[in-house]
Design a protein around this motif. Structure first.
Motif, PDB file in Angstrom:
ATOM      1  N   ALA A 185       0.837  -1.200   0.000  1.00 16.80           N
ATOM      2  CA  ALA A 185       0.000   0.000   0.000  1.00 16.80           C
ATOM      3  C   ALA A 185       0.871   1.249   0.000  1.00 16.80           C
ATOM      4  O   ALA A 185       0.582   2.223  -0.709  1.00 16.80           O
ATOM      5  CB  ALA A 185      -0.913  -0.009   1.221  1.00 16.80           C
ATOM      6  N   LEU A 186       1.954   1.210   0.770  1.00 16.02           N
ATOM      7  CA  LEU A 186       2.836   2.377   0.830  1.00 16.02           C
ATOM      8  C   LEU A 186       3.480   2.663  -0.517  1.00 16.02           C
ATOM      9  O   LEU A 186       3.617   3.815  -0.932  1.00 16.02           O
ATOM     10  CB  LEU A 186       3.922   2.150   1.880  1.00 16.02           C
ATOM     11  N   ILE A 187       3.866   1.588  -1.194  1.00 19.70           N
ATOM     12  CA  ILE A 187       4.488   1.781  -2.505  1.00 19.70           C
ATOM     13  C   ILE A 187       3.509   2.459  -3.452  1.00 19.70           C
ATOM     14  O   ILE A 187       3.826   3.440  -4.129  1.00 19.70           O
ATOM     15  CB  ILE A 187       4.963   0.428  -3.072  1.00 19.70           C
ATOM     16  N   VAL A 188       2.273   1.930  -3.472  1.00 17.21           N
ATOM     17  CA  VAL A 188       1.267   2.515  -4.357  1.00 17.21           C
ATOM     18  C   VAL A 188       1.007   3.965  -3.965  1.00 17.21           C
ATOM     19  O   VAL A 188       0.953   4.864  -4.813  1.00 17.21           O
ATOM     20  CB  VAL A 188      -0.028   1.683  -4.299  1.00 17.21           C
TER      21      VAL A 188
ATOM     22  N   PHE B 173       1.968  -6.887 -13.203  1.00 11.04           N
ATOM     23  CA  PHE B 173       2.738  -7.872 -12.460  1.00 11.04           C
ATOM     24  C   PHE B 173       1.884  -8.601 -11.433  1.00 11.04           C
ATOM     25  O   PHE B 173       2.237  -9.670 -10.953  1.00 11.04           O
ATOM     26  CB  PHE B 173       3.889  -7.177 -11.749  1.00 11.04           C
ATOM     27  N   ALA B 174       0.755  -8.009 -11.073  1.00  6.90           N
ATOM     28  CA  ALA B 174      -0.068  -8.579 -10.013  1.00  6.90           C
ATOM     29  C   ALA B 174      -0.874  -9.780 -10.478  1.00  6.90           C
ATOM     30  O   ALA B 174      -1.608 -10.363  -9.679  1.00  6.90           O
ATOM     31  CB  ALA B 174      -1.005  -7.515  -9.454  1.00  6.90           C
ATOM     32  N   GLN B 175      -0.749 -10.159 -11.742  1.00  9.46           N
ATOM     33  CA  GLN B 175      -1.545 -11.283 -12.233  1.00  9.46           C
ATOM     34  C   GLN B 175      -1.319 -12.539 -11.394  1.00  9.46           C
ATOM     35  O   GLN B 175      -2.255 -13.257 -11.071  1.00  9.46           O
ATOM     36  CB  GLN B 175      -1.208 -11.547 -13.701  1.00  9.46           C
ATOM     37  N   GLY B 176      -0.063 -12.778 -11.022  1.00 12.95           N
ATOM     38  CA  GLY B 176       0.238 -13.957 -10.211  1.00 12.95           C
ATOM     39  C   GLY B 176      -0.444 -13.886  -8.858  1.00 12.95           C
ATOM     40  O   GLY B 176      -1.028 -14.865  -8.380  1.00 12.95           O
ATOM     41  N   ALA B 177      -0.402 -12.700  -8.247  1.00 11.67           N
ATOM     42  CA  ALA B 177      -1.057 -12.522  -6.951  1.00 11.67           C
ATOM     43  C   ALA B 177      -2.566 -12.682  -7.109  1.00 11.67           C
ATOM     44  O   ALA B 177      -3.240 -13.211  -6.224  1.00 11.67           O
ATOM     45  CB  ALA B 177      -0.723 -11.156  -6.378  1.00 11.67           C
ATOM     46  N   MET B 178      -3.103 -12.242  -8.248  1.00  9.62           N
ATOM     47  CA  MET B 178      -4.529 -12.395  -8.476  1.00  9.62           C
ATOM     48  C   MET B 178      -4.899 -13.866  -8.599  1.00  9.62           C
ATOM     49  O   MET B 178      -5.945 -14.303  -8.107  1.00  9.62           O
ATOM     50  CB  MET B 178      -4.963 -11.635  -9.734  1.00  9.62           C
TER      51      MET B 178
ATOM     52  N   ALA C  60       3.530   0.164  -9.587  1.00  6.96           N
ATOM     53  CA  ALA C  60       2.256   0.167  -8.866  1.00  6.96           C
ATOM     54  C   ALA C  60       1.680  -1.240  -8.823  1.00  6.96           C
ATOM     55  O   ALA C  60       1.179  -1.680  -7.777  1.00  6.96           O
ATOM     56  CB  ALA C  60       1.278   1.122  -9.529  1.00  6.96           C
ATOM     57  N   THR C  61       1.779  -1.978  -9.928  1.00  2.00           N
ATOM     58  CA  THR C  61       1.232  -3.336  -9.898  1.00  2.00           C
ATOM     59  C   THR C  61       2.073  -4.232  -8.991  1.00  2.00           C
ATOM     60  O   THR C  61       1.550  -5.171  -8.399  1.00  2.00           O
ATOM     61  CB  THR C  61       1.139  -3.956 -11.299  1.00  2.00           C
ATOM     62  N   LEU C  62       3.375  -3.918  -8.874  1.00  5.23           N
ATOM     63  CA  LEU C  62       4.189  -4.681  -7.910  1.00  5.23           C
ATOM     64  C   LEU C  62       3.692  -4.419  -6.493  1.00  5.23           C
ATOM     65  O   LEU C  62       3.615  -5.332  -5.671  1.00  5.23           O
ATOM     66  CB  LEU C  62       5.656  -4.284  -8.037  1.00  5.23           C
ATOM     67  N   GLY C  63       3.352  -3.150  -6.229  1.00  4.01           N
ATOM     68  CA  GLY C  63       2.782  -2.819  -4.928  1.00  4.01           C
ATOM     69  C   GLY C  63       1.489  -3.572  -4.687  1.00  4.01           C
ATOM     70  O   GLY C  63       1.257  -4.123  -3.605  1.00  4.01           O
ATOM     71  N   ILE C  64       0.639  -3.624  -5.734  1.00  3.13           N
ATOM     72  CA  ILE C  64      -0.624  -4.359  -5.632  1.00  3.13           C
ATOM     73  C   ILE C  64      -0.341  -5.831  -5.349  1.00  3.13           C
ATOM     74  O   ILE C  64      -1.039  -6.477  -4.568  1.00  3.13           O
ATOM     75  CB  ILE C  64      -1.447  -4.201  -6.924  1.00  3.13           C
ATOM     76  N   THR C  65       0.723  -6.351  -5.983  1.00  9.28           N
ATOM     77  CA  THR C  65       1.095  -7.751  -5.753  1.00  9.28           C
ATOM     78  C   THR C  65       1.319  -8.018  -4.276  1.00  9.28           C
ATOM     79  O   THR C  65       0.730  -8.937  -3.700  1.00  9.28           O
ATOM     80  CB  THR C  65       2.392  -8.083  -6.519  1.00  9.28           C
ATOM     81  N   TYR C  66       2.170  -7.187  -3.664  1.00  4.29           N
ATOM     82  CA  TYR C  66       2.452  -7.371  -2.241  1.00  4.29           C
ATOM     83  C   TYR C  66       1.160  -7.289  -1.430  1.00  4.29           C
ATOM     84  O   TYR C  66       0.913  -8.099  -0.545  1.00  4.29           O
ATOM     85  CB  TYR C  66       3.434  -6.312  -1.746  1.00  4.29           C
TER      86      TYR C  66
END
Lengths: 358, 309
Positions: A327-330, B37-42, B107-113
């Motif tokens: 969330a922080l990164i975003v 990048f968040a596809q895997g997390a999804m 941003a999508t990496l952030g969404i991944t986390y």
């Protein structure tokens, strides 16, 4: 009033082209260096050295390298962890195979190994760019993960790929205590940062930036894309490789290939983006943020949640850490897409006009 | 020969699962230029939701029918993915319009986390099983031609059928419906699409939803084969070379790229692996894609990239 260049006249080109043309900047930097080298070692405890300061200094060095490639030359790379690994294992191989090799030459040789690796995996950048390149550099990452796990020669025939070094010395002084490790890494960082700063101010750096901003136009005005891109890969992976060697030799002491996994690559990219693309200062900010954040979360999250009367398990903490981190990164990207370095320069700009806003 | 064919079929099956994940990448990249990048997390999130709801629904409602439970769980998990898509658009993408590709990637990496953390917080982090009632026992085909026949998993065949059905459904959706046409218009040119009254925000929600459903199907099939666990996110990393091999903007590219990578991985592991120490399937796909990119930078079916000053 305090931060203004009024009355500071320059009478030579040398003075005009100085890294810090404003006297207050020079004083501030000198003070910061003095604090970092003299005051911090006196105040910090062993835990702070090992958990925060040494990782911060080494990661700042790596982020510097990544920033040259990603920030200055515009080649997005997700393979930085691999360059660190090559630097670490390269230095290790020289270290064990040449008896009596001092630490500093080993670091430099490790950096050179990373340079060759970087140029090799930088070759696709001549053909592909942007997001395709980002994925292509992942090849370097997975290849190095595999190489150091499976090819026994690189790890001196250890079974699991884990190796260790000891008896580190620089100029006859042992690098064993946390303070000496910190001072040594900091010295390397300062020297490399100075060199890098001068490099990006010079003609090479301007070529990189031209390639970053628009490579076709740069090629039209006579910049050789191949030379510029590969030199960026070379310089960047040399610095990252040295950082990798430091991370392995000085910080970890004993390590295995998993220490340089794809996660490290992501974190380095986070540092550069959050710190600020295309700014030497940015790498420091980004590294500080990314190194300190997980520690702070780990320390304070249970206490914070505990105030509301909720018990949180260790797994819960690590999940919450992931969520807050993401969330922080975003949030950072939304609020300040140019990174912390931009905030810093805005603050400086405001300070120059203070107390009048215009 | 029989062994080669068996390896080949195994590769095709694995490749089809890669295609499914890659499809999610392509859909989002096509419609919004975001490399997700968040596809895997999804995939992980969807599979976790599916596995847990399939467990919880009978406990809550007392429904004992396996098919009904699976269906209800599927619908609930789908709703979750819809919510995720809506929130991502609302909270992230909307604020990052006109940023550079690198920023959006981050941003999508952030969404991944975030999704990894959220999924495990909500649904727990153990290994779960998804049982959608697929037959497990292998069958032997062509035993008249080869001695002993070729071993094929029934499960794989059903999975392949589901994937094929999904692809057909998606292409019908893209070609025949007005929403599909709007999606393609947005993919071609954001501004032009906006100027003729196509709402960008709604299109993004739809596309992330579709990607979410694709992730759900992919997660379901992977989950029923190997169990749902954290390592599912690495599936996305395995699917990345598929995307660059096939081209970031091409749906057929994702399918064919997936099959090529799947087959290449299995064949290289079996026939090349023993000579270099094994475990090469992790990087083989990447190096294959890398070498390929040197000759055709836009991928197999990607649009030609033209640069103008």
């Amino acid at each position: 009033m305090l931060y203004r260049e009024n009355g500071q006249f320059k009478t030579s080109y040398r003075a005009d082209q100085a890294i810090f043309p404003i006297a207050q900047d020079r004083i501030a930097i000198a003070l910061m260096l003095a604090v970092a080298f003299l005051v911090v070692p006196m105040l910090a405890s062993d835990y702070i050295f090992r958990a925060i300061l040494i990782p911060f200094v080494i990661m700042a060095l790596a982020a510097l390298g990544v920033n040259i490639l990603v920030g200055y030359c515009g080649q997005i790379s997700l393979g930085s962890g691999a360059f660190m690994a090559v630097g670490a294992y390269g230095a290790y191989n020289f270290f064990v195979r040449i008896p009596g090799l001092p630490l500093i030459p080993a670091l430099i040789l490790g950096g050179l190994c990373a340079t060759f690796f970087g140029i090799l995996f930088g070759l696709p950048s001549l053909r592909v760019k942007g997001l395709y390149l980002a994925v292509a550099t992942l090849a370097a990452q997975f290849f190095s993960d595999w190489m150091f796990l499976r090819i026994k020669w690189f790890t001196n025939n250890s079974d699991s790929g884990s190796v260790s070094v000891n008896n580190l010395q620089v100029f006859g002084m042992p690098i064993e205590s946390a303070t000496s490790k910190y001072i040594f890494c900091l010295a390397v960082l300062v020297v490399v940062a100075l060199l890098a700063k001068n490099l990006v101010r010079g003609s090479v750096g301007r070529e990189w930036m031209a390639i970053r901003d628009m490579d076709v136009a740069a090629a039209v005005i006579g910049i050789r894309p191949m030379y510029a891109k590969l030199s960026a890969f070379a310089v960047s992976s040399f610095i990252i490789g040295m950082a990798g060697a430091l991370w392995a030799f000085v910080h970890l002491g004993a390590w295995e290939p998993a220490a340089f996994s794809v996660e490290v690559s992501f974190r380095l990219l986070f540092m550069v983006i959050i710190g600020g693309l295309g700014s030497i200062m940015g790498g420091f900010f980004g590294a500080a943020f990314i190194v300190v954040l997980p520690i702070v979360l780990n320390q304070f999250l249970p206490a914070l949640v505990g105030m509301f009367g909720i018990e949180i398990s260790t797994a819960g903490v690590s999940h919450a850490e992931l969520m807050i981190f993401g969330a922080l990164i975003v949030w950072f990207l939304i609020v300040e897409p140019h990174g912390l370095a931009k905030l810093w320069s805005t603050a400086k700009q405001k300070l120059r006009l203070w107390p009048f806003p215009h | 020969m029989a062994f080669f064919l068996e390896t080949l079929i195994g590769g095709l099956m694995a490749g089809m699962l890669y295609s499914l994940v890659a499809l999610g990448f392509v859909l989002i990249y096509k419609a919004s230029g975001v490399f997700n990048f968040a596809q895997g997390a999804m995939v992980l999130f969807a599979a976790l939701a599916m596995a847990r709801f399939a467990e919880w629904v009978p406990a809550w409602t007392g429904i004992d029918n396996a098919i009904a439970t699976t269906l209800i769980a599927f619908v609930i998990a789908g709703t979750c993915m819809f919510l995720v898509a809506w929130l991502i658009e609302k909270l992230v993408l909307r604020h990052l319009v006109n940023q550079e590709g690198a920023t959006l990637l981050m941003a999508t990496l952030g969404i991944t986390y975030f999704l990894e953390g959220l999924g495990q917080t909500l649904f727990g982090s153990d290994i779960y099983k998804i049982d959608i009632g697929m037959p497990k026992e292998p069958i032997f085909v062509f035993d008249s031609i080869f001695e002993g026949g070729i071993l094929v998993n029934k499960e794989d065949i059903i999975a392949a059928a589901i994937a094929a059905g999904l692809v057909v459904l998606l292409s019908v959706f893209f070609q025949k419906t007005s929403t599909g046409r709007a999606l393609r218009a947005v993919a071609d040119d954001h501004q032009a699409a906006q100027s003729i009254g196509i709402p960008l925000n709604r299109i993004w929600v739809i596309v992330w939803c579709v990607a979410g459903v694709v992730a759900l199907v992919a997660g379901m099939i992977w989950g029923s084969k190997l169990g749902v666990q954290f390592s599912l996110t690495t599936v996305a990393l395995r699917a990345l070379p598929v995307v660059i091999l096939g081209g970031l903007t091409s749906v057929p590219g994702a399918i064919i790229g997936g099959l090529i990578i799947g087959v290449g991985e299995k064949l290289s592991e079996v026939y090349l692996g023993p000579y270099v120490g094994g475990g090469i399937e992790i990087w083989f796909a990447y190096v294959l894609a890398l070498v390929f990119l040197l000759f055709r930078p836009q991928g197999l079916f990607g649009e030609k990239i033209i640069d103008r000053v």
